[in-house]
Design a protein around this motif. Structure first.
Motif, PDB file in Angstrom:
ATOM      1  N   THR A   1       7.052   5.652  -0.507  1.00 43.56           N
ATOM      2  CA  THR A   1       5.715   4.450  -1.183  1.00 43.56           C
ATOM      3  C   THR A   1       4.625   5.173  -0.946  1.00 43.56           C
ATOM      4  O   THR A   1       3.544   5.210  -1.584  1.00 43.56           O
TER       5      THR A   1
ATOM      6  N   GLN B   1       1.289  -2.139   3.711  1.00 47.17           N
ATOM      7  CA  GLN B   1       1.920  -3.345   3.994  1.00 47.17           C
ATOM      8  C   GLN B   1       3.213  -2.894   4.135  1.00 47.17           C
ATOM      9  O   GLN B   1       4.232  -3.588   4.715  1.00 47.17           O
ATOM     10  N   VAL B   2       3.953  -2.246   3.292  1.00 43.39           N
ATOM     11  CA  VAL B   2       5.318  -1.594   3.423  1.00 43.39           C
ATOM     12  C   VAL B   2       5.641  -1.264   4.761  1.00 43.39           C
ATOM     13  O   VAL B   2       6.689  -1.540   5.073  1.00 43.39           O
TER      14      VAL B   2
ATOM     15  N   PRO C   1      -2.317  -1.058 -10.073  1.00 43.32           N
ATOM     16  CA  PRO C   1      -2.949  -1.800  -9.082  1.00 43.32           C
ATOM     17  C   PRO C   1      -2.948  -3.234  -9.190  1.00 43.32           C
ATOM     18  O   PRO C   1      -2.737  -3.978  -8.235  1.00 43.32           O
TER      19      PRO C   1
ATOM     20  N   VAL D   1       0.214  -4.592  -8.203  1.00 40.72           N
ATOM     21  CA  VAL D   1       0.326  -4.521  -6.961  1.00 40.72           C
ATOM     22  C   VAL D   1      -0.085  -6.008  -6.189  1.00 40.72           C
ATOM     23  O   VAL D   1       0.330  -6.342  -5.392  1.00 40.72           O
ATOM     24  N   CYS D   2      -1.489  -6.202  -6.715  1.00 44.05           N
ATOM     25  CA  CYS D   2      -1.996  -7.416  -6.196  1.00 44.05           C
ATOM     26  C   CYS D   2      -1.243  -8.670  -6.457  1.00 44.05           C
ATOM     27  O   CYS D   2      -1.256  -9.505  -5.709  1.00 44.05           O
TER      28      CYS D   2
ATOM     29  N   PHE E   1       1.933  -8.872  -4.046  1.00 43.16           N
ATOM     30  CA  PHE E   1       1.508  -9.553  -2.786  1.00 43.16           C
ATOM     31  C   PHE E   1       1.089 -11.023  -2.697  1.00 43.16           C
ATOM     32  O   PHE E   1       1.313 -11.528  -1.906  1.00 43.16           O
TER      33      PHE E   1
ATOM     34  N   THR F   1      -3.414  -0.260   0.070  1.00 40.02           N
ATOM     35  CA  THR F   1      -2.663  -1.400   0.596  1.00 40.02           C
ATOM     36  C   THR F   1      -1.299  -1.476   0.644  1.00 40.02           C
ATOM     37  O   THR F   1      -0.313  -2.069   1.222  1.00 40.02           O
ATOM     38  N   LEU F   2      -0.503  -0.661  -0.432  1.00 38.15           N
ATOM     39  CA  LEU F   2       0.679  -0.829  -0.750  1.00 38.15           C
ATOM     40  C   LEU F   2       1.616  -0.128   0.465  1.00 38.15           C
ATOM     41  O   LEU F   2       2.341  -0.814   1.011  1.00 38.15           O
TER      42      LEU F   2
ATOM     43  N   MET G   1      -4.277   0.722  -4.115  1.00 36.59           N
ATOM     44  CA  MET G   1      -3.120   1.263  -3.940  1.00 36.59           C
ATOM     45  C   MET G   1      -2.733   1.727  -2.436  1.00 36.59           C
ATOM     46  O   MET G   1      -1.736   1.710  -1.669  1.00 36.59           O
TER      47      MET G   1
ATOM     48  N   ALA H   1       1.624   6.343  -3.813  1.00 36.39           N
ATOM     49  CA  ALA H   1       0.496   5.946  -3.755  1.00 36.39           C
ATOM     50  C   ALA H   1      -0.665   6.894  -3.595  1.00 36.39           C
ATOM     51  O   ALA H   1      -1.623   6.746  -4.315  1.00 36.39           O
TER      52      ALA H   1
END
Length: 234
Positions: free
Chosen positions: A168, A154-155, A71, A74-75, A78, A150-151, A148, A172
């Motif tokens: 995705t 956003q995708v 995670p 991931v941060c 982005f 948010t992945l 997670m 997640a």
């Protein structure tokens, strides 16, 4: 008020209020000195029963600890996306608004973690490297369940390929489930620490969703149309 925004705010309020009430209950219900060095633990009977049931598995703890970097990655990913947009568009005001909101959301999650590190509610049921560590809410669980989701969200806003969206989302969900279950059975947290993290992360994520929906409604444009506009400005 936009219905999706309203629902997000309602769920955020319910979960965050639930977290506050849960935190109060942990400090008042069945509090006994059953922790390390006889530290007080709320819901002591349930917590000690579950801790004896699972035992301590440091191998699982180590694996989930290292996977906590996912995670964080991931941060960072982005964050890099936002930085690239800022550089290319020569203004932070032209960075996608949902990316700016995402950055603010990640900061809110970090602040929540830091607050409970400074004000320990519970300590871990075991010593970590010979030291007592704050355990409520579970920081790894909070990080995973806050970041997670948010992945795939956003995708789904940026990629049209349905297969990519589904993969995705599946990643997640499976990763988050593995991490939460792993922390539960590793024996390094009390059961109530995990539940507290679930409530807090759920409340924060619903708040982020409500903010994005409010932004979408205010701009009056779909993600696809905004992306098309961004391409023209580039």
């Amino acid at each position: 008020m936009n219905r999706s925004k309203q629902n997000g705010l309602i769920w955020s309020g319910i979960l965050l209020l639930g977290f506050v009430l849960w935190t109060i209950l942990i400090q008042t219900v069945d509090v006994q000195p059953v922790g390390v060095h006889e530290t007080n633990v709320g819901f002591s009977a349930v917590n000690t029963w579950f801790h004896r049931l699972t035992g301590v598995h440091m191998g699982i703890y180590t694996v989930t600890d290292w996977l906590g970097l996912v995670p964080i990655a991931v941060c960072i990913g982005f964050g890099v996306l936002g930085l690239i947009q800022w550089i290319r568009r020569k203004s932070i005001a032209k960075v996608d608004k949902d990316i700016l909101l995402l950055g603010a959301y990640y900061i809110l999650v970090i602040l929540s973690y830091l607050i409970f590190e400074m004000i320990p509610i519970n300590y871990r049921p075991i010593l970590i490297d010979g030291a007592m560590e704050a355990s409520y809410p579970s920081s790894t669980t909070l990080l995973v369940l806050s970041v997670m989701p948010t992945l795939p969200f956003q995708v789904s806003r940026r990629i049209k390929n349905e297969a990519v969206k589904k993969m995705t989302a599946a990643f997640a969900i499976l990763f988050s489930a593995f991490m939460v279950i792993g922390r539960l059975v590793s024996g390094v947290h009390w059961l109530t620490d995990i539940l507290g993290a679930v409530l807090l992360s759920g409340g924060l994520y619903c708040l982020y969703l409500a903010a994005v929906r409010a932004m979408d409604g205010k701009e009056g444009a779909s993600p696809d149309s905004r992306n098309a506009e961004v391409k023209r400005t580039n």
